[in-house]
Design a protein around this motif. Sequence first.
Motif, PDB file in Angstrom:
ATOM      1  N   ARG A   1     -16.323 -25.844 -33.717  1.00 53.66           N
ATOM      2  CA  ARG A   1     -17.235 -24.821 -33.406  1.00 53.66           C
ATOM      3  C   ARG A   1     -17.719 -25.300 -32.032  1.00 53.66           C
ATOM      4  O   ARG A   1     -17.524 -26.575 -31.701  1.00 53.66           O
ATOM      5  CB  ARG A   1     -18.312 -24.852 -34.354  1.00 53.66           C
TER       6      ARG A   1
ATOM      7  N   GLU B   1     -19.803 -18.904 -34.498  1.00 54.50           N
ATOM      8  CA  GLU B   1     -19.845 -19.961 -33.501  1.00 54.50           C
ATOM      9  C   GLU B   1     -18.567 -20.650 -33.874  1.00 54.50           C
ATOM     10  O   GLU B   1     -18.071 -21.964 -33.280  1.00 54.50           O
ATOM     11  CB  GLU B   1     -20.912 -20.998 -34.053  1.00 54.50           C
ATOM     12  N   SER B   2     -17.647 -20.230 -34.873  1.00 56.71           N
ATOM     13  CA  SER B   2     -16.280 -20.800 -35.089  1.00 56.71           C
ATOM     14  C   SER B   2     -15.180 -19.970 -34.679  1.00 56.71           C
ATOM     15  O   SER B   2     -14.097 -20.131 -35.139  1.00 56.71           O
ATOM     16  CB  SER B   2     -16.284 -21.292 -36.554  1.00 56.71           C
TER      17      SER B   2
END
Length: 189
Positions: free
Chosen positions: A132, A165-166
């Motif tokens: 992330r 976010e990943s």
Amino acid sequence: KLKHIATKRRLHSHSVQLGSGSKQQSVTAIKSRDDTNSLWKITGAHGTTCPSGTPVKNGQKVRLMHINTKKNLHSHLFTAPISKQQEVSCFGEDGRGDTGDNWIVEVLDNNQSWMRGKKIRLKHVDTGKYLRAQQSVDFNAQNCGQACPIAGQLEVHAGAGADDESVWKTAEGVYFPALDPHVAPRTEL
């Protein structure tokens, strides 16, 4: 190169050690498209091989080797310096490392193979955490010192959330055509 979708930054490393935690080679995310320290080679999981041109399947275990330093993208139970999530670093010598270098490719967009420009997540095999980055987790003079060699770069860490976010995708780089399944792979350079 791998581009982080939410921040539009490239996965990056260079010979700068983390000042805390494992003190291994730092992994960050940067804005520049032109920096060769953002080049990575996909290789087979620890103890396996993956010849160039072999399609990477959804759910496959791989390693990402940093081209310039020959260290592998790595994670373990050390705490990341800013986010306090799980630290991500580069580890090993000449592409050799351990199981902490293994990542599972989760292909998004209903694809069975990881294709150029398609979105993926990388899940750390040993800990189950996702690679992330976050715009708010950057290195600066307050958290890294006045002479911080990675100021302005984002911390890359591993965390539990399989969210925006990943998500990453391939960007600039060298791509190999898929191997013909009817021809034995070449092993020489």
